[in-house]
Design an enzyme around this catalytic site. Structure first.
Site, PDB file in Angstrom:
ATOM      1  N   ASN A  59       1.524   3.988  -3.122  1.00 54.46           N
ATOM      2  CA  ASN A  59       0.999   4.711  -3.365  1.00 54.46           C
ATOM      3  C   ASN A  59       1.999   6.558  -3.245  1.00 54.46           C
ATOM      4  OD1 ASN A  59      -1.991   5.580  -1.978  1.00 54.46           O
ATOM      5  ND2 ASN A  59      -1.881   3.813  -1.379  1.00 54.46           N
ATOM      6  N   CYS A  60       3.356   5.496  -3.040  1.00 56.67           N
ATOM      7  CA  CYS A  60       4.479   6.226  -3.990  1.00 56.67           C
ATOM      8  C   CYS A  60       4.596   6.868  -5.860  1.00 56.67           C
ATOM      9  CB  CYS A  60       5.657   6.457  -3.144  1.00 56.67           C
ATOM     10  SG  CYS A  60       5.719   6.532  -1.313  1.00 56.67           S
ATOM     11  N   PRO A  78       1.163  -1.146  -0.232  1.00 48.01           N
ATOM     12  CA  PRO A  78       0.013   0.350  -0.333  1.00 48.01           C
ATOM     13  C   PRO A  78       1.064   0.972  -0.457  1.00 48.01           C
ATOM     14  CG  PRO A  78      -0.734  -1.394   1.687  1.00 48.01           C
ATOM     15  CD  PRO A  78       1.321  -2.279   0.944  1.00 48.01           C
ATOM     16  N   LYS A  79       1.758   1.710   0.929  1.00 57.87           N
ATOM     17  CA  LYS A  79       2.659   2.243   0.690  1.00 57.87           C
ATOM     18  C   LYS A  79       3.447   2.891  -0.254  1.00 57.87           C
ATOM     19  CE  LYS A  79       5.999   5.234   1.466  1.00 57.87           C
ATOM     20  NZ  LYS A  79       7.364   5.386   1.642  1.00 57.87           N
ATOM     21  N   VAL A  80       3.915   1.527  -1.034  1.00 58.43           N
ATOM     22  CA  VAL A  80       4.656   1.683  -1.747  1.00 58.43           C
ATOM     23  C   VAL A  80       4.216   2.285  -2.806  1.00 58.43           C
ATOM     24  CG1 VAL A  80       6.784   0.742  -3.482  1.00 58.43           C
ATOM     25  CG2 VAL A  80       6.703   0.863  -1.026  1.00 58.43           C
TER      26      VAL A  80
END
Length: 296
Positions: free
Chosen positions: A224-225, A220-222
DNA sequence: GGCCAGGGTAGAA
DNA sequence: TTCTACCATGGC
């Protein structure tokens, strides 16, 4: 801000919302080199720009003139950051503490602009970034370029996907990627086999995140980046450990990163990505300040 | 020297 | 769907 375009240079006069330190050190890009105060090299694909303050002007020197249009787009010089910031400030008005914090963050990161980076370069770079620190991320990417990128004379280009696809899993381990070696190996091959970046680009933010999550090493975090820095989908909001720290100040009882992301994107909507960058940069810069106090 | 870094995966519950 | 153990490495 008045923008003048010469053959190989872009000149910004009295830039209010362009500061090269803020742009490069806010964590969206890893390939840059500080030469002095307000004086940097920045690298993208096989290109390099020399950006430096010159009195009331900022000069973007693109080399021989082939890449001037590329860097105009790269620095997103067509976007009115005054308008973005005005709209952003209004979105947090119902929460005084958060509004105050975001206002300070926007002042600290006054010169931030979100870059329009190459999609594959962002995907590879942010897989490396997972659970890692920025200094080390930069070192790994530097070794990746030196080993597999084209020699441009004074620097190495970011490797092409087809060049990366020829490398072994062991190679990624040898350049210090640690357990991310398998992620890089698998994802590079997926990209080389034609992973559909256009489909990601055409999808809405949520669907695009799901598509990217199909790549090994992209959670999820990567994702979004990648959406924010590579696809410039401003509804994206990467929640990392720094955002988590900020968030806890205002919504202390929520621990789950996905719920944090939902709450923040509900608030900031299509401007989420901008808000995220200001908050991330401010959180990191404040922590640096504290370290300096403790050390001296 | 131990904690932390722009977390993700696989397997279990 | 959510929770947990595990993951390599180096910066500080």
């Amino acid at each position: 801000m008045r923008v003048e375009i010469e053959k190989s240079r872009i000149i910004l006069y009295e830039p209010e919302f362009f500061n090269i330190k803020d742009i490069l050190e806010c964590g969206q890009v890893f390939r840059f080199q500080r030469r002095g105060e307000g004086d940097y090299f920045v690298y993208s694909l096989d290109k390099r720009a020399h950006v430096y303050d010159d009195g009331g002007r900022t000069i973007i020197d693109c080399g021989d003139g082939r890449d001037t249009a590329y860097f105009y787009n790269y620095f997103d010089l067509g976007t009115d950051y005054g308008a973005v910031r005005g709209n952003l400030a209004r979105l947090s008005l119902d929460n005084a503490a958060e509004h105050d914090f975001l206002s300070k963050a926007m002042e600290t990161g006054r010169g931030i602009r979100i870059l329009r980076q190459d999609k594959a370069e962002v995907i590879i770079s942010f897989i490396i970034s997972a659970n890692n620190n920025i200094k080390r991320i930069q070192g790994i990417i530097e070794r990746l370029c030196a080993a597999a990128g084209e020699n441009m004379g004074e620097y190495y280009a970011f490797p092409t996907v087809s060049a990366l696809a020829k490398l072994s899993k062991k190679f990624y381990n040898d350049i210090g990627a640690g357990y991310r070696d398998a992620y890089l190996y698998e994802t590079v091959r997926a990209l080389d086999r034609g992973f559909d970046l256009d489909a990601v680009n055409n999808a809405d933010t949520h669907a695009a995140e799901k598509l990217l999550s199909g790549l090994m090493g992209v959670g999820p975090k990567v994702a979004n980046c990648i959406l924010l820095f590579g696809f410039n989908k401003f509804g994206a909001f990467p929640v990392d450990t720094w955002i988590e720290k900020v968030f806890t100040r205002f919504y202390g009882d929520i621990k789950d990163r996905r719920r944090m992301q939902r709450l923040l994107t509900d608030r900031y909507g299509g401007l989420s990505g901008y808000a995220q960058q200001y908050l991330f940069y401010y959180a990191r810069e404040s922590a640096r300040g504290k370290d300096d106090e403790n050390n001296g």
